[in-house]
Scaffold this motif. Sequence first.
Motif, PDB file in Angstrom:
ATOM      1  N   GLU A   2      83.723 -37.662  11.705  1.00 41.69           N
ATOM      2  CA  GLU A   2      82.384 -38.025  11.248  1.00 41.69           C
ATOM      3  C   GLU A   2      81.563 -38.568  12.670  1.00 41.69           C
ATOM      4  OE1 GLU A   2      83.018 -42.272   8.455  1.00 41.69           O
ATOM      5  OE2 GLU A   2      83.724 -42.558  10.523  1.00 41.69           O
ATOM      6  N   TRP A   4      80.171 -41.708  15.637  1.00 39.53           N
ATOM      7  CA  TRP A   4      78.923 -42.966  15.567  1.00 39.53           C
ATOM      8  C   TRP A   4      77.902 -42.960  16.308  1.00 39.53           C
ATOM      9  CZ3 TRP A   4      83.419 -47.011  15.089  1.00 39.53           C
ATOM     10  CH2 TRP A   4      83.890 -47.053  13.697  1.00 39.53           C
ATOM     11  N   THR A 382      80.171 -33.413   3.070  1.00 38.78           N
ATOM     12  CA  THR A 382      78.672 -33.048   4.149  1.00 38.78           C
ATOM     13  C   THR A 382      77.612 -31.798   3.787  1.00 38.78           C
ATOM     14  OG1 THR A 382      79.791 -34.751   5.174  1.00 38.78           O
ATOM     15  CG2 THR A 382      77.558 -34.018   6.363  1.00 38.78           C
ATOM     16  N   GLU A 457      79.105 -36.173   9.371  1.00 39.08           N
ATOM     17  CA  GLU A 457      78.122 -37.046   9.267  1.00 39.08           C
ATOM     18  C   GLU A 457      78.476 -38.305  10.133  1.00 39.08           C
ATOM     19  OE1 GLU A 457      78.735 -40.427   6.108  1.00 39.08           O
ATOM     20  OE2 GLU A 457      80.622 -39.692   5.978  1.00 39.08           O
ATOM     21  N   ILE A 459      76.978 -41.736  11.412  1.00 40.95           N
ATOM     22  CA  ILE A 459      77.107 -42.650  11.286  1.00 40.95           C
ATOM     23  C   ILE A 459      76.151 -43.415  12.468  1.00 40.95           C
ATOM     24  CG2 ILE A 459      78.306 -45.285  11.285  1.00 40.95           C
ATOM     25  CD1 ILE A 459      79.936 -43.668   9.123  1.00 40.95           C
ATOM     26  N   ASN A 569      84.855 -50.410   8.140  1.00 47.99           N
ATOM     27  CA  ASN A 569      84.778 -48.028   9.218  1.00 47.99           C
ATOM     28  C   ASN A 569      85.892 -48.687  10.334  1.00 47.99           C
ATOM     29  OD1 ASN A 569      84.929 -45.906   8.462  1.00 47.99           O
ATOM     30  ND2 ASN A 569      82.432 -45.647   8.395  1.00 47.99           N
TER      31      ASN A 569
END
Length: 571
Positions: A2, A4, A382, A457, A459, A569
């Motif tokens: 992930e 951010w 993903t 991915e 976020i 999260n």
Amino acid sequence: MEKWVVSAKKADFQQIANKFGIDPVVARLIRNREQITDEEIDTYLHGKITELHSWKLLKGMESLLDILTEKIKEQKKIRIIGDYDIDGVCSTYILLKGLKRAGAAVDVDIPDRMKDGYGISRELIDLAKEAGTDTIITCDNGISAIEQIAYAKELGMTVLVTDHHEVPYEEQEDGSIRTFLPDADAIVNPKQEDCGYPFKGICGGMVAFKVICGLYEKLGIPFKEAEELIPFAAIATVGDVMDLVDENRILVKDGLRRLQNPENEGLKALIRVNNLENREITAYHIGFVLGPCMNASGRLSTAKRALQLLLSQDVKEASVLAEDLKNLNDSRKDMTAKGVEQAVELVETTDLLYDRVLVIYLPDCHESLAGIIAGRIRERYTRPVFVLTRAEEGVKGSGRSIEAYHMFQEMVKCKELLTKFGGHPMAAGLSLPEENVEAFRRKLNENCVLTQEDMIEKIVIDVPMPMSYVTIPLIRQLSQLEPFGKGNTKPVFAQKKLRFADCRVFGKNRNVVKMQGKDEFGFTAECIWFGDGDDFLEKLREKECWDVIYYPSVNVFRGRESIEMVIQNIR
């Protein structure tokens, strides 16, 4: 993996806040959703049903309505041919109710997913002809049925197409695009090249709703009566995962308000069997509770059962039908879980793991579940995913994509391997001979230009905001941004360096954790986590300080309100 990232869109948030009487945080959230001018912000916050775009702006609408009114006057037999998913069922219902109210001699046919496949087919046209049908009107399908509509015309029928799918095209040698339209008597689809409709992102149910608005206006039936159809257009919009922007947002907001106390017996019963009575129905409930029950009928039985539920006027009958759909959906969930497990095992134990586009062949999977399974696998890896299953003739399947991969365009590049295909940038359906499966997988991956970056991915954090800033009035203001969904996502807040203490696991499945979150300035907040509780506690032991993504909510206990942060999260 992930990543951010913080959304860094600029505007004078304080000035917007003062002008519209909202918190600067809310102003920033609205700006992040690309509402920039005063007019856009005002529509976003206060848009009314009267501000929907006029049906008159849809190309082909005038001639479609002229034909329809003529056929109604002459009492010619009209047959609606819909589709078996939630958008197809709702648009069929909207056309049927509207045409009946207009005095038409009208009936319905919906393709069987397994037998007929998607959209209008020669078989359905033959059946219509045998029944003495004069005019076929499609909804949520028809734009790519070039050969089938030509056949209906040969048999002397009038054909009207209402759809919202991409217009079929092929690339020419010189790189230009050539589009193909069926030879129907009238076509209404905002995706037509020279259609001046200002918003292209409406679903089949919304197109059908516009048709009925136009028909009522022509026949002098008050708009008030068309408004009764709004909840169905709203369910279709959310169920077909349209962007909740522009007029979709206005319509869904109004539709949800009407769903709190629906007049329709079928919807009442469906809400009741899912234990949603006396609870506020949100877009989430349409997408993940009510919608899947309606979809399950088209997947595992016939979509006519879902239509029958909506048409039911008897409380007892509606209850039985709603219970049936819920049971179908429960068995669909079990079958899906098994399919996902098989798909993951295939990816993890073969060289599929190294593909950027996953083509997963599960011969024995129920073909109607391919799309749901593809969606779950996409979430996990993903990457764009196609799930294929063995069908009557060859292989059938569904694809689900990621933002950086236009699925429909990529399939056009492989079209010589496919017998039939159609779809959007983010989702697609296809059939192909079994011997082409491996070649299809190879060609998609050879053509693929996705980078590692595309497959991480992201976020996107709307506002890095300390929990200490949150108040109950701010949480109330956040609800003005609803309904949340695709294109109008639920806001994402984040705070760095939080410590958790006093963790307690609840629930018979141990899937709720309550705890205290304390920031570096000593502020503490009540926090809650939904998911595997023991897993979460295990993770918390890894270190002391965490960055968190959260959403604030109001908890009401014995009439007392308090703020609770839902942790979504941690890292």
